[in-house]
Enzyme design. Structure first.
Site, PDB file in Angstrom:
ATOM      1  CG  LEU A 128      -1.934  -1.153   1.312  1.00 55.83           C
ATOM      2  CD1 LEU A 128      -2.751  -1.044   2.587  1.00 55.83           C
ATOM      3  CD2 LEU A 128      -2.845  -1.176   0.096  1.00 55.83           C
ATOM      4  N   GLY A 159       7.468   4.461   3.617  1.00 50.71           N
ATOM      5  CA  GLY A 159       7.961   5.701   4.190  1.00 50.71           C
ATOM      6  C   GLY A 159       9.329   5.497   4.790  1.00 50.71           C
ATOM      7  CB  VAL A 212       1.753   0.356   4.918  1.00 51.01           C
ATOM      8  CG1 VAL A 212       0.367  -0.063   5.398  1.00 51.01           C
ATOM      9  CG2 VAL A 212       2.388   1.302   5.918  1.00 51.01           C
ATOM     10  CE  LYS A 246       4.714   2.828   9.605  1.00 54.20           C
ATOM     11  NZ  LYS A 246       4.296   4.166  10.070  1.00 54.20           N
ATOM     12  CG  ASP A 302       4.878  13.715   9.381  1.00 56.77           C
ATOM     13  OD1 ASP A 302       5.065  14.772   8.746  1.00 56.77           O
ATOM     14  OD2 ASP A 302       5.157  12.590   8.926  1.00 56.77           O
TER      15      ASP A 302
END
Length: 832
Positions: free
Chosen positions: A15, A18, A23, A38, A131
């Site tokens: 998906l 980062g 993920v 994750k 964030d």
């Protein structure tokens, strides 16, 4: 790593990724559900600080319990792989939803209010996100806003909130002053300087989000991260209204307050932010104080209109062209019985997307789901939810009772498909949704050549379990089946998958696959019906002209019925040919009614019969069909749009707004939602809102003309943008088919009535359905033309039983004729 196992989880789809990890969508074999998994990247797993920050994210989310914050299930380790499992949110990130010119105001508030509620909940637990950015905000298919990724969250025990004991232990090596952590474009000045941050830092980031949602741009930009930070620290944020003049002053001030560089001058709490957003949303939802407009109808009566200030056989053959608009010819506002207020009698069930247990292509498994839906839909006395609505739950981890409530059904069908060589096995189970209880399960195995018999065998078993008595026609239909050529059936399924893309490229692929299926098996009726569907839809997506496409649609619809007279989809397609090309009203109605008698749960038949009834002025019957369509397809943007218009015309404005927002949430790129909103704003005299929304509709419908419109708007506002749009659409019509109705709407708003009427006449000549509603006075955009002699003459012509030539005009078509006149005439004659 796809299709690999990590402990009890099977990785199915990547998906995203980062700095901390990746993920995946994963299947939880223990609890039989899908989750977001994750994984801390291997490069980070050996660094204690990254691992601790990873654990902090889990603790931060676990400390929160809010519908707009993603739910965490577990933190686990398997063979030195560290990962956490979370609620799987199916939808799009906010970053993917914001267009270049920003979101409409009502969409900004629809997203901002729940986002502020989530932030308020986090701050009350002493958690600062640090964030907040579009990629960390998801909007689900159902429109729910979810905040993701608390990986750099920081506890703020001095912020007046109480943290759950032990949930988020503070670690100065991870969050201490002096560390610059976050995304430069969205961080606060104090965060960029490495200073201590509190909840007000998130409010600055929220202001950046609001600015971007409202304008399509960020307030501080640079070519590099360091340039962006320099702009953030050096420059004052521009006013959002300088980029979008349609932003109300209250929202403009709110954004400016969030973007104050000094935290002491900034808005001080998420609660205050949430309250101000809710106040603004409520103010924009208040009844308009504009005087009601008196609109004459074709019976000479009048109706006072007001609006609140804010706002497949040919399945659905008109989806790319128009939404149903129903006018009421009496000044009395009657109360409409809306879906859910009076449930239909009989069983209602939904077939959820079948599981893919053998790694087959998605088109094969999705095709099996659709085929099972079609087989069950043939049964009278059972309401079966359409493919379009149930496919929104593909890969969903939503609880079954919740899905059943959203779809308005009693029973859920779950199952899976396994293909081994030429053998296909379907495993199915029936689950009564509330309370959740399995009432039946079984497996069925056949050769691929007998796939149609397999599907109908499963449908017969299900009907027996839910105690539906089959009438003789049902029994005969479910007993009938013919062997298929496996390769032809595969090509047919590929064609259907391409057709559902609803793009010019998709229809081109669909035509090739359907034709391949026919070449391999000329007697395969569904492939002929598929070709009819694709040809009917192609003009509305710029793929082909009506003069070429509609005769082909008629030929293949008739071929399908010659092979299988009981094929409901083919009757719908033939009915639409009668309706569009020949205006043979009686034959069109007979075909649509036959389609409904063969398949009472056919959403395309209900939708197009709704259109037919509206065009004939049979409004109460049309409204009932709209209601039935909604029950069959509650998560379709088109059925929600129809219900919005129907509810509004009956004075039920709150319900109308709910349906409009749902349609737009289900498909933000659904241009008809914006066209209809623009029409309503026009009726109320809300000129600026009307034109802004109309430009949005054109931008979504024809992205190629956006640069020209933008340039026009910058130099001369809405009128210059519309003139540029008209010129751009005329130019585009030389490259692809462009609906004359759409060009006519632009000319009408420019008050160029002759050009608008040229376009309407072109629409009529080409057999397009946009002209069908003129006689019923059901298209709000043409009220300005109602007293024009050419318009009245055109209405008279449309009322004829068969298609007659449109009134002659010495004026050029000005971009409203995509094919030469001779070609159009030939197409209409051959269609007869």
């Amino acid at each position: 790593m796809l299709d690999r196992w990590i402990g009890s989880y099977r990785l199915m789809e990547k998906l995203g990724a980062g700095g901390m990890g990746e993920v995946y969508r994963a299947a939880d074999s223990r609890l039989n559900r899908q989750v977001a998994l994750k994984i801390l990247s291997s490069g980070n797993a050996n660094r204690l600080r990254s691992l601790e920050r990873f654990r902090r994210e889990a603790c931060a989310i676990a400390a929160l319990n809010h519908p707009n914050i993603v739910t965490i299930y577990s933190v686990e380790e398997y063979e030195s792989t560290h990962f956490l499992t979370m609620e799987l949110v199916q939808g799009r990130t906010l970053g993917n939803l914001i267009p270049t010119d920003g979101l409409p105001l009502f969409r900004v508030l629809d997203i901002a209010v729940p986002l502020a509620e989530a932030l308020e909940a986090a701050h009350e637990r002493g958690i600062v996100h640090r964030d907040l950015k579009p990629d960390n905000v998801m909007v689900s298919h159902e429109g729910r806003v979810k905040v993701l990724d608390f990986g750099i969250a920081k506890s703020d025990p001095d912020g007046g909130a109480t943290l759950v004991a032990g949930a988020l232990p503070e670690d100065p090596t991870l969050t201490a002053t002096g560390l610059v952590i976050g995304t430069p474009s969205y961080m606060s000045p104090e965060q960029a300087l490495g200073r201590d941050v509190d909840a007000r830092s998130d409010l600055f980031s929220f202001g950046v989000l609001l600015f971007e949602m409202a304008t399509g741009h960020r307030p501080f930009q640079g070519n590099t991260a360091s340039e962006t930070v320099a702009a953030l620290l050096r420059d004052d944020a521009p006013r959002a209204s300088s980029l979008n003049r349609g932003i109300p002053a209250a929202l403009d001030d709110l954004i400016a307050s969030c973007l104050e560089k000094d935290p002491e001058l900034r808005m001080q709490s998420a609660r205050e932010l949430r309250q101000r957003l809710q106040t603004l949303a409520a103010r924009l939802s208040a009844p308009s104080t504009a005087p009601a407009l008196t609109l004459p109808t074709n019976t000479g009566r009048v109706m006072q209109w007001r609006r609140q200030w804010r706002t497949p056989a040919a399945a659905f053959a008109l989806t790319g062209c128009l939404a149903l608009t129903l006018t009421v010819t009496s000044p009395r506002l009657v109360k409409l019985t809306l879906p859910g207020h009076s449930p239909e009698q009989g069983q209602a069930l939904a077939v959820l997307p079948l599981g893919n247990f053998s790694g087959d292509p998605e088109y094969f498994v999705d095709g099996m789901t659709e085929a099972l839906i079609a087989s069950l839909s043939d049964i009278h006395g059972v309401r079966v939810i359409s493919r379009q609505s149930v496919m929104r739950y593909k890969g969903s981890s939503e609880p079954l009772p919740k899905i059943a409530r959203e779809l308005g059904v009693d029973i859920i069908v779950q199952g899976s498909v396994i293909r081994d060589g030429d053998r296909v096995r379907i495993t199915a189970q029936l689950i009564r949704a509330d309370p959740e209880q399995q009432i039946w399960a079984d497996s069925y195995d056949r050769d691929l050549r007998d796939i149609l018999a397999l599907q109908r065998e499963v449908a017969r078993a299900i009907s027996a379990e839910i105690q539906v008595k089959l009438d003789p026609e049902d029994q005969q239909r479910l007993a009938e089946s013919r062997p298929v050529v496996p390769e032809a059936y595969e090509a047919y399924l590929q064609g259907r998958q391409a057709w559902y893309q609803r793009t010019a490229e998709g229809f081109a692929s669909a035509l090739r696959f359907f034709q391949k299926a026919i070449d391999l098996d000329p007697k395969f009726a569904p492939a002929h019906a598929g070709l009819a569907d694709a040809y009917l839809m192609s003009p509305f997506f710029g793929f082909d002209s009506p003069g070429k496409a509609f005769p082909e649609a008629r030929k293949h619809a008739q071929a399908a019925l010659d092979l299988d007279p009981k094929l409901s989809d083919a009757h719908v397609s033939l009915g639409l040919v009668y309706l569009f090309v020949n205006r043979q009203w009686d034959k069109a109605e007979a075909s649509l009614l036959r389609a409904l008698s063969l398949n009472p749960s056919n959403p395309a038949a209900h939708y197009n019969y709704t259109l037919y009834l509206a065009a004939r002025g049979r409004r109460e019957e049309s409204m009932e069909q709209a209601r039935l369509l909604y029950q069959l397809d509650p998560l379709s943007p088109m059925s929600n749009l129809n219900m919005a218009v129907t509810a509004y015309n009956h004075g039920q404005k709150r319900e109308a707004l709910q349906y409009f927002h749902k349609a737009e949430d289900l498909s933000p790129a659904f241009h008809l939602s914006y066209f209809r909103l623009a029409g309503m704003y026009r009726l109320e005299g809300q000129k600026e809102l009307e034109l802004d929304t109309f430009r949005k509709a054109l931008s979504v419908r024809y992205p190629q003309i956006v640069p020209a419109m933008d340039n026009g708007y910058k130099t001369g506002g809405n009128q210059a943008a519309l003139r540029a749009a008209a010129q751009a659409l005329e130019s585009l019509s030389g490259e692809q088919f462009v609906l004359p109705d759409d060009i006519g709407r632009v000319y009408d708003r420019l008050d160029d009535r002759d050009s608008a009427l040229d376009c309407l006449e072109a629409s009529y000549r080409q057999g397009l359905p946009g002209a069908l509603l003129f006689e019923a006075n059901a298209d709000w955009d043409w009220y300005n033309l109602r007293n024009e002699p050419r318009f009245r003459s055109l209405v008279d012509q449309i009322g004829k039983t068969a298609l007659a030539p449109a009134p002659a005009s010495s004026r050029p078509a000005r971009g409203c004729r995509s094919t030469p006149p001779a070609q159009e005439t030939t197409g209409s004659q051959s269609a007869r």
